[in-house]
Design an enzyme around this catalytic site. Structure first.
Site, PDB file in Angstrom:
ATOM      1  N   HIS A 192       0.805  -1.288  -0.118  1.00 30.52           N
ATOM      2  CA  HIS A 192       0.101  -0.218  -0.043  1.00 30.52           C
ATOM      3  C   HIS A 192       0.520   1.214  -0.549  1.00 30.52           C
ATOM      4  O   HIS A 192       0.273   2.951   0.020  1.00 30.52           O
ATOM      5  CB  HIS A 192      -0.408   0.108   1.304  1.00 30.52           C
ATOM      6  CG  HIS A 192      -0.408   0.247   2.464  1.00 30.52           C
ATOM      7  ND1 HIS A 192      -0.032  -0.657   3.654  1.00 30.52           N
ATOM      8  CD2 HIS A 192       0.283   1.348   3.208  1.00 30.52           C
ATOM      9  CE1 HIS A 192       0.674   0.022   4.770  1.00 30.52           C
ATOM     10  NE2 HIS A 192       0.178   1.382   4.493  1.00 30.52           N
TER      11      HIS A 192
ATOM     12  N   SER B 121       4.868   2.896   7.525  1.00 27.67           N
ATOM     13  CA  SER B 121       4.185   1.652   7.216  1.00 27.67           C
ATOM     14  C   SER B 121       5.391   1.061   6.155  1.00 27.67           C
ATOM     15  O   SER B 121       5.860   1.949   5.053  1.00 27.67           O
ATOM     16  CB  SER B 121       3.321   1.541   5.981  1.00 27.67           C
ATOM     17  OG  SER B 121       2.072   2.158   6.887  1.00 27.67           O
TER      18      SER B 121
ATOM     19  N   ASP C   9       0.363  -7.368   1.717  1.00 29.39           N
ATOM     20  CA  ASP C   9       0.814  -6.371   1.834  1.00 29.39           C
ATOM     21  C   ASP C   9       2.376  -5.887   1.787  1.00 29.39           C
ATOM     22  O   ASP C   9       2.943  -5.056   2.720  1.00 29.39           O
ATOM     23  CB  ASP C   9       0.268  -5.296   2.678  1.00 29.39           C
ATOM     24  CG  ASP C   9       0.085  -4.278   2.704  1.00 29.39           C
ATOM     25  OD1 ASP C   9       0.132  -3.639   1.719  1.00 29.39           O
ATOM     26  OD2 ASP C   9       0.417  -2.964   4.098  1.00 29.39           O
TER      27      ASP C   9
END
Length: 224
Positions: free
Chosen positions: A105, A218, A136
């Site tokens: 992402h 992230s 992910d």
């Protein structure tokens, strides 16, 4: 600046406050200033005593943590879209020739190519090598050199609850000087599972930590 130097400055400041202001202060005000200065002087003296009494083993352990953080953060990257708009996050270089891991992402808004900064102060071009959307994960390749600082991928089966760790990344995309943020904590749990919510992303067998993780972290590494 040493504690002794601070004590000397505080003592001279106390004398200046009580002597220099006598013509403008009442006896009660002078007494109050003197009491406050004495309390400050006593507090600094206590700090000095406490610092001097810290066992050498504790100081050595702290220095080892500092050295580990300074070494590990060199392999971290901040990920940006080519134009610097939209998306962004963190990652970590895992091979000297520039292969790096991040989240899917994080890479998705950038498309097939992106920009990655490193703590060495340089901005590198990078391209997508492969993605695994459900998990992910994205593998990207930084370009421009063959001797990138890189991190070793550890065996997560050796992790225990209570192990100390630190997260490195670009929270809130504020690392515009290319210097990552370090957050320190412990491993809170492992084998955590987070089911898909609206999207296909499924987080399986995760390590949970109380080290601060914020938007922009992230894709970034968790180090021991």
């Amino acid at each position: 600046m040493s504690i002794n130097r601070l004590l000397s400055i505080a003592f001279r400041a106390c004398l200046a406050m009580t002597r220099g202001g006598r013509s403008r202060q009442s006896p009660r005000q002078q007494s109050e200033i003197l009491v406050c200065c004495c309390l400050l002087f006593g507090a600094l003296a206590s700090i000095s005593s406490a610092v001097e009494s810290v066992p050498q083993a504790v100081l050595d352990a702290q220095q080892q943590r500092i050295d580990a953080i300074n070494k590990a953060k060199q392999a971290s990257i901040s990920v940006f879209s080519p134009g610097g708009q939209g998306g962004g996050g963190s990652g970590v270089v895992v091979t000297a020739d520039g292969f790096a891991l991040t989240n899917f992402h994080v890479s998705r808004p950038s498309g097939p190519h992106m920009k990655c900064s490193m703590p060495d102060g340089n901005l590198y071009d990078a391209v997508i090598v492969g993605v695994e959307p459900t998990g992910d994960v994205a593998l990207i390749k930084l370009l421009g050199r063959e001797d990138f600082p890189c991190a070793e991928i550890a065996d997560s089966d050796t992790v225990n609850v209570g192990d100390w760790c630190f997260a490195v990344g670009n929270p809130f995309l504020l690392a515009t000087d290319f210097q990552p943020t370090i957050s320190y904590g412990i491993v809170s749990g492992f084998h955590r599972y987070q089911p898909p919510a609206v999207t296909l992303l499924e987080y399986a067998d995760c390590i949970q930590t109380d080290a601060a993780i914020n938007p922009g972290n992230s894709g970034g590494p968790l180090f021991n």
